[in-house]
Design an enzyme around this catalytic site. Structure first.
Site, mmCIF file in Angstrom:
data_model
loop_
_atom_site.group_PDB
_atom_site.id
_atom_site.type_symbol
_atom_site.label_atom_id
_atom_site.label_comp_id
_atom_site.label_asym_id
_atom_site.label_seq_id
_atom_site.Cartn_x
_atom_site.Cartn_y
_atom_site.Cartn_z
ATOM 1 N N LYS A 112 39.533 35.781 49.464
ATOM 2 C CA LYS A 112 40.257 35.221 48.428
ATOM 3 C C LYS A 112 40.892 33.951 49.197
ATOM 4 O O LYS A 112 40.901 32.729 48.892
ATOM 5 C CB LYS A 112 41.572 35.803 47.800
ATOM 6 C CG LYS A 112 41.076 36.884 46.902
ATOM 7 C CD LYS A 112 42.499 37.421 46.122
ATOM 8 C CE LYS A 112 42.280 38.252 45.074
ATOM 9 N NZ LYS A 112 43.498 39.173 44.541
ATOM 10 N N LYS A 193 30.645 41.734 43.004
ATOM 11 C CA LYS A 193 31.304 42.378 42.042
ATOM 12 C C LYS A 193 31.719 41.823 40.753
ATOM 13 O O LYS A 193 32.280 40.767 40.950
ATOM 14 C CB LYS A 193 32.513 43.189 42.676
ATOM 15 C CG LYS A 193 33.757 42.319 43.021
ATOM 16 C CD LYS A 193 34.749 42.856 43.159
ATOM 17 C CE LYS A 193 36.018 42.461 43.257
ATOM 18 N NZ LYS A 193 37.510 42.524 43.545
ATOM 19 N N LYS A 196 37.605 39.187 37.643
ATOM 20 C CA LYS A 196 38.516 38.633 36.594
ATOM 21 C C LYS A 196 38.363 37.017 36.680
ATOM 22 O O LYS A 196 38.545 36.172 35.861
ATOM 23 C CB LYS A 196 39.777 38.796 36.420
ATOM 24 C CG LYS A 196 39.680 40.534 36.007
ATOM 25 C CD LYS A 196 41.277 40.897 35.619
ATOM 26 C CE LYS A 196 42.159 41.007 36.911
ATOM 27 N NZ LYS A 196 43.327 41.762 36.585
HETATM 28 P P1 AMP Z 1 42.314 43.834 39.423
HETATM 29 O O1 AMP Z 1 41.241 43.186 38.361
HETATM 30 O O2 AMP Z 1 41.992 43.408 40.624
HETATM 31 O O3 AMP Z 1 43.754 43.858 39.067
HETATM 32 O O4 AMP Z 1 41.744 45.446 39.509
HETATM 33 C C1 AMP Z 1 42.292 46.387 38.345
HETATM 34 C C2 AMP Z 1 41.337 47.551 38.729
HETATM 35 O O5 AMP Z 1 40.122 47.454 38.497
HETATM 36 C C3 AMP Z 1 41.581 48.077 40.224
HETATM 37 O O6 AMP Z 1 41.389 49.552 40.353
HETATM 38 C C4 AMP Z 1 40.024 47.671 40.782
HETATM 39 O O7 AMP Z 1 39.464 48.639 41.901
HETATM 40 C C5 AMP Z 1 39.391 47.974 39.555
HETATM 41 N N1 AMP Z 1 38.350 46.926 39.437
HETATM 42 C C6 AMP Z 1 38.149 45.750 39.596
HETATM 43 N N2 AMP Z 1 36.895 45.180 39.379
HETATM 44 C C7 AMP Z 1 36.059 46.251 39.502
HETATM 45 C C8 AMP Z 1 34.832 46.226 39.284
HETATM 46 N N3 AMP Z 1 33.760 44.974 39.217
HETATM 47 N N4 AMP Z 1 34.126 47.496 39.292
HETATM 48 C C9 AMP Z 1 35.040 48.321 39.055
HETATM 49 N N5 AMP Z 1 36.266 48.687 39.186
HETATM 50 C C10 AMP Z 1 36.990 47.347 39.313
#
Ligand code: AMP
Ligand code: TRP
Length: 327
Positions: A112, A193, A196
């Protein structure tokens, strides 16, 4: 006493099927087996600039998505991080026992940070705040996607360091990853990966995308130069589509092989699309019902914060005691 579970998501960007398969769905599965706290981590979101009006709206959107996914607010506390000031308070205390070198090694910080002209101190401290979220509630299990595994290792290191400096204070938490779907990859680029913040069209399937948009995104997904599915030689894009199908359908490895070996990619994409659309349909219906009643959402969030605040305050009191701070 039931083991406590804590997890959270940032109210930034649009939640996608990676968030759902990697985390949210598993929260729903375990919610009645443990004492669960599911948080909307707005203090984490502001480590990168957020438009205030958008952030405010996103917080409620994420709460509605938790409910739409099937989190039961009677069984679990659903709460906003900034509504319980102890998160920030404990984070400071933990900051003081965390070597900067540990934080500079975090891959998410490096990734990031590389995209920013100037990096906030908050971005570096991000995993300490995450450790505070978890340790504040003495959580034993943290269900997340694979990208958070390194942050959880750091959380354990911080807990152990604190415990050895000041005496046993924190439960050292374990990580819980799903067997299938722990790392869903971008549909446009299966080496990255699904994320968002990656804004490119064709990258992600958001949980609130229309069936038409889902179809268009999956049809364009990157595959490989094979003509049809071959599990031995399949590239990352094809494996990602198969994973998405398997995670939604709950199919075994053997069934996956029997069903998809030799299938042409056009047909594979159609089957993945149908599975995703069918799985998200009822979810989107519940989301519309929930957002029709904003008063209810606020009630859930107020009640959730009220329920967990005493636990958080007890921990902060204990930490102050251990560290010799004024009480
Ligand atoms: P975040 O979008 O960073 O707030 O992530 C929220 C949750 O979603 C966390 O537990 C991440 O590990 C999970 N997560 C985010 N992106 C992925 C992805 N591409 N595949 C699987 N889990 C994800
Ligand atoms: N850092 C996590 C993510 O981006 C979100 C998060 C913040 C979290 N605090 C947490 C996850 C505590 C689990 C437990 O995905």
């Amino acid at each position: 006493m039931k083991t406590r579970v804590f997890s959270g998501m940032q109210p930034s960007g649009n939640l996608h099927i990676g968030n759902y398969l990697g985390a949210l769905r598993n929260w729903v599965r375990i919610q009645h087996d443990y004492e669960c706290i599911f948080c909307i981590v707005d203090l984490h979101a502001i480590t990168l600039y957020q438009d205030p009006a958008e952030l405010r709206a996103k917080i409620e959107e994420i709460a509605a998505l938790y409910l739409a996914a099937g989190i039961d607010p009677k069984a679990c506390a659903i709460m906003v991080q900034s509504a319980v000031p102890a998160h920030a308070e404990l984070a400071w205390m933990l900051t003081c026992v965390t070597p900067v070198g540990w934080l500079e090694r975090m891959t998410q910080y490096k990734a990031k940070g590389a995209k920013q002209e100037s990096v906030s101190d908050g971005l570096l401290q991000y995993p300490v705040l995450m450790a505070a979220d978890i340790l504040l509630y003495q959580a034993g299990i943290v269900p997340v996607g694979e990208d958070q595994a390194q942050h959880l290792e750091l959380t354990r290191d911080i807990a152990q360091r604190f415990n050895s400096l000041y005496g046993d204070t924190f439960v050292v938490p374990g990580t819980s990853l799903p067997a299938v779907g722990a790392r869903v990859m971008g549909l446009d680029d299966p080496t990255q990966k699904m994320s968002k913040s990656a804004g490119a069209a064709g990258h992600a399937v958001a949980l609130l995308d229309s069936p038409d948009k889902i179809r268009k995104t999956i049809i364009r997904a990157t595959t490989d130069s094979n003509p049809a599915v071959d599990f031995e030689t399949a590239g990352a894009g094809v494996l990602n589509l198969l994973t998405i199908y398997q995670a939604f359908a709950g199919t075994s490895d053997e069934e996956m092989k029997a069903r998809f070996t030799g299938m042409r990619y056009g047909e594979l994409k159609k089957q993945v699309t149908d599975m995703v659309v069918a799985s998200l349909g009822p979810f989107q219906q519940r989301y519309r019902e929930i957002t029709g009643d904003p008063g209810y959402l606020r009630e859930v969030l107020t009640e959730g914060a009220g329920r967990v605040a005493p636990i958080a305050n007890d921990t902060v009191g204990l930490v102050k005691e251990r560290m010799g701070l004024f009480r």
